[in-house]
Design a protein around this motif. Structure first.
Motif, mmCIF file in Angstrom:
data_model
loop_
_atom_site.group_PDB
_atom_site.id
_atom_site.type_symbol
_atom_site.label_atom_id
_atom_site.label_comp_id
_atom_site.label_asym_id
_atom_site.label_seq_id
_atom_site.Cartn_x
_atom_site.Cartn_y
_atom_site.Cartn_z
ATOM 1 N N GLY A 90 -2.596 0.875 -11.048
ATOM 2 C CA GLY A 90 -2.055 0.519 -9.739
ATOM 3 C C GLY A 90 -1.881 1.685 -8.783
ATOM 4 O O GLY A 90 -1.434 1.497 -7.656
ATOM 5 N N GLU A 91 -2.226 2.887 -9.194
ATOM 6 C CA GLU A 91 -2.038 4.067 -8.348
ATOM 7 C C GLU A 91 -3.216 4.315 -7.403
ATOM 8 O O GLU A 91 -3.083 5.038 -6.413
ATOM 9 N N LEU A 96 -6.010 6.411 -2.376
ATOM 10 C CA LEU A 96 -7.068 6.217 -1.381
ATOM 11 C C LEU A 96 -6.501 6.247 0.034
ATOM 12 O O LEU A 96 -7.158 6.736 0.964
ATOM 13 N N ALA A 97 -5.285 5.745 0.209
ATOM 14 C CA ALA A 97 -4.662 5.744 1.536
ATOM 15 C C ALA A 97 -4.345 7.162 2.000
ATOM 16 O O ALA A 97 -4.292 7.428 3.197
ATOM 17 N N PRO A 107 -14.553 8.090 7.001
ATOM 18 C CA PRO A 107 -14.096 8.403 5.639
ATOM 19 C C PRO A 107 -15.186 9.158 4.879
ATOM 20 O O PRO A 107 -16.362 9.091 5.227
ATOM 21 N N PRO A 108 -14.805 9.877 3.826
ATOM 22 C CA PRO A 108 -15.812 10.605 3.054
ATOM 23 C C PRO A 108 -16.700 9.665 2.251
ATOM 24 O O PRO A 108 -16.340 8.509 1.996
ATOM 25 N N LEU A 109 -17.861 10.157 1.862
ATOM 26 C CA LEU A 109 -18.749 9.416 0.975
ATOM 27 C C LEU A 109 -18.081 9.353 -0.395
ATOM 28 O O LEU A 109 -17.578 10.349 -0.896
ATOM 29 N N LEU A 130 -11.791 0.227 -3.132
ATOM 30 C CA LEU A 130 -12.402 1.194 -2.211
ATOM 31 C C LEU A 130 -12.706 0.532 -0.870
ATOM 32 O O LEU A 130 -12.422 1.093 0.193
ATOM 33 N N ASN A 131 -13.262 -0.666 -0.914
ATOM 34 C CA ASN A 131 -13.603 -1.389 0.309
ATOM 35 C C ASN A 131 -12.342 -1.743 1.093
ATOM 36 O O ASN A 131 -12.300 -1.600 2.314
#
Length: 147
Positions: A90-91, A96-97, A107-109, A130-131
């Protein structure tokens, strides 16, 4: 006179005394530094993949390295790694945020490395996260097959 010794006048006994050469030959040092540079240039790309994963093999071309790149790895036991640090369940959304956007706001690749024995649904769960976080450019990393 780089290789010769400088001589001065006669010494106490009528012989010649020799002064030490005060020049340093830097050629061997430069040779050693160039060899070390080559070693580091060859091994640096190998250090990127810090999480040991058995990747599926394909005949796809190798992808190029980008400056603004983020690596997410999923190990065989399902543990997710953000770069080289393991994440608790869950982290991932929180990490990602916190990712910094590039100077152009993009955003980076993201390169996604997943063990070949993983369930397809587990990989899709990570891609969905990720999406949802706004990372739409995701590269799936595979191993290289011979042939």
């Amino acid at each position: 006179m780089a290789m010769g010794l400088h001589t001065q006048g006669r010494g106490k006994r009528g012989g010649r005394s020799r002064a030490p050469m005060a020049e340093i030959n830097v050629t061997p040092m430069v040779d050693v530094m160039l060899v070390l540079l080559i070693i580091f240039m060859v091994t640096a790309p190998l250090l990127k993949a810090a999480v040991p994963i058995e990747l599926p093999e394909t005949r796809a071309k190798a992808m190029s390295e980008e400056a603004n790149q983020l690596t997410i790895s999923i190990r065989r036991d399902g543990v997710i790694f953000f770069e080289a640090s393991p994440l608790a369940p869950g982290e991932l959304p929180g990490r990602l945020a916190s990712v910094q956007r590039g100077a152009d706001g993009k955003p980076p690749l993201v390169t996604l490395r997943a063990d070949k024995t993983l369930d397809y649904g587990r990989v899709m769960d990570v891609m969905g996260e990720l999406n949802r976080a706004g990372f739409t450019s995701i590269s799936l990393v595979t191993g290289v097959s011979g042939g």
